[in-house]
Motif scaffolding. Sequence first.
Motif, PDB file in Angstrom:
ATOM      1  N   CYS A 130       1.040  -1.177  -0.009  1.00  0.00           N
ATOM      2  CA  CYS A 130       0.029   0.166   0.080  1.00  0.00           C
ATOM      3  C   CYS A 130       0.924   1.159  -0.024  1.00  0.00           C
ATOM      4  CB  CYS A 130      -0.930   0.022   1.152  1.00  0.00           C
ATOM      5  SG  CYS A 130      -0.057   0.052   2.758  1.00  0.00           S
ATOM      6  N   ARG A 131       0.310   2.373  -0.185  1.00  0.00           N
ATOM      7  CA  ARG A 131       0.981   3.664  -0.413  1.00  0.00           C
ATOM      8  C   ARG A 131       1.514   3.967   0.996  1.00  0.00           C
ATOM      9  NH1 ARG A 131      -2.986   7.617  -1.992  1.00  0.00           N
ATOM     10  NH2 ARG A 131      -2.236   6.971  -4.368  1.00  0.00           N
ATOM     11  N   GLU A 132       1.195   3.560   2.219  1.00  0.00           N
ATOM     12  CA  GLU A 132       1.946   3.919   3.372  1.00  0.00           C
ATOM     13  C   GLU A 132       2.857   3.324   3.817  1.00  0.00           C
ATOM     14  OE1 GLU A 132      -1.494   3.291   3.149  1.00  0.00           O
ATOM     15  OE2 GLU A 132      -2.389   5.337   3.443  1.00  0.00           O
ATOM     16  N   CYS A 133       2.773   1.661   3.252  1.00  0.00           N
ATOM     17  CA  CYS A 133       3.994   0.792   3.508  1.00  0.00           C
ATOM     18  C   CYS A 133       5.213   1.194   2.433  1.00  0.00           C
ATOM     19  CB  CYS A 133       3.723  -0.507   3.288  1.00  0.00           C
ATOM     20  SG  CYS A 133       2.613  -0.919   4.494  1.00  0.00           S
ATOM     21  N   THR A 135       6.057   4.206   1.310  1.00  0.00           N
ATOM     22  CA  THR A 135       6.486   5.577   1.706  1.00  0.00           C
ATOM     23  C   THR A 135       7.471   5.579   3.084  1.00  0.00           C
ATOM     24  OG1 THR A 135       4.490   6.382   2.669  1.00  0.00           O
ATOM     25  CG2 THR A 135       5.098   7.106   0.303  1.00  0.00           C
ATOM     26  N   LYS A 136       7.328   4.209   3.735  1.00  0.00           N
ATOM     27  CA  LYS A 136       7.905   4.079   5.033  1.00  0.00           C
ATOM     28  C   LYS A 136       9.535   3.936   4.892  1.00  0.00           C
ATOM     29  CE  LYS A 136       4.148   2.542   8.118  1.00  0.00           C
ATOM     30  NZ  LYS A 136       3.724   1.324   8.653  1.00  0.00           N
TER      31      LYS A 136
END
Length: 136
Positions: A130-133, A135-136
């Motif tokens: 996902c986008r959040e993972c 960008t981590k």
Amino acid sequence: MTQSKGYQTRQRSLILNYLVTHRNRHITAEEIIHHFQSNGIQLGKSTVYRYLNLLLEKGTIRKYLRGSGPTACYRYVEEQTPEMTCHLKCERCGKVQDLSCEEIKMIATSFSEEIGFQLDLSHTVFLGQCRECVTK
């Protein structure tokens, strides 16, 4: 004493609330049992599976098979999603998102018209991040 399919016990309420709370994840029956056991609440395996089957019949949850093994996972659905909706699952955090787009519909139509294969997108899961993972 047998319970009717519509009878809402404390155990059923706990299971449903757990599924609702984790609606953006695929949950196994074993995870449900483990969660409640770790919180001091005993749920019988057959109770969990019977209730999951009832929720499946009602359309409250969907069932997915994980890989090539026999392990099934379940996901609460707030409303019936269209047949042409597939799912995106993040391999890092486990979040699941529904996706319905013209390209996916075109692929399903192409399979149907060209080789006679009816693709069931409601049980199709694309794996990735996902986008959040990302960008981590």
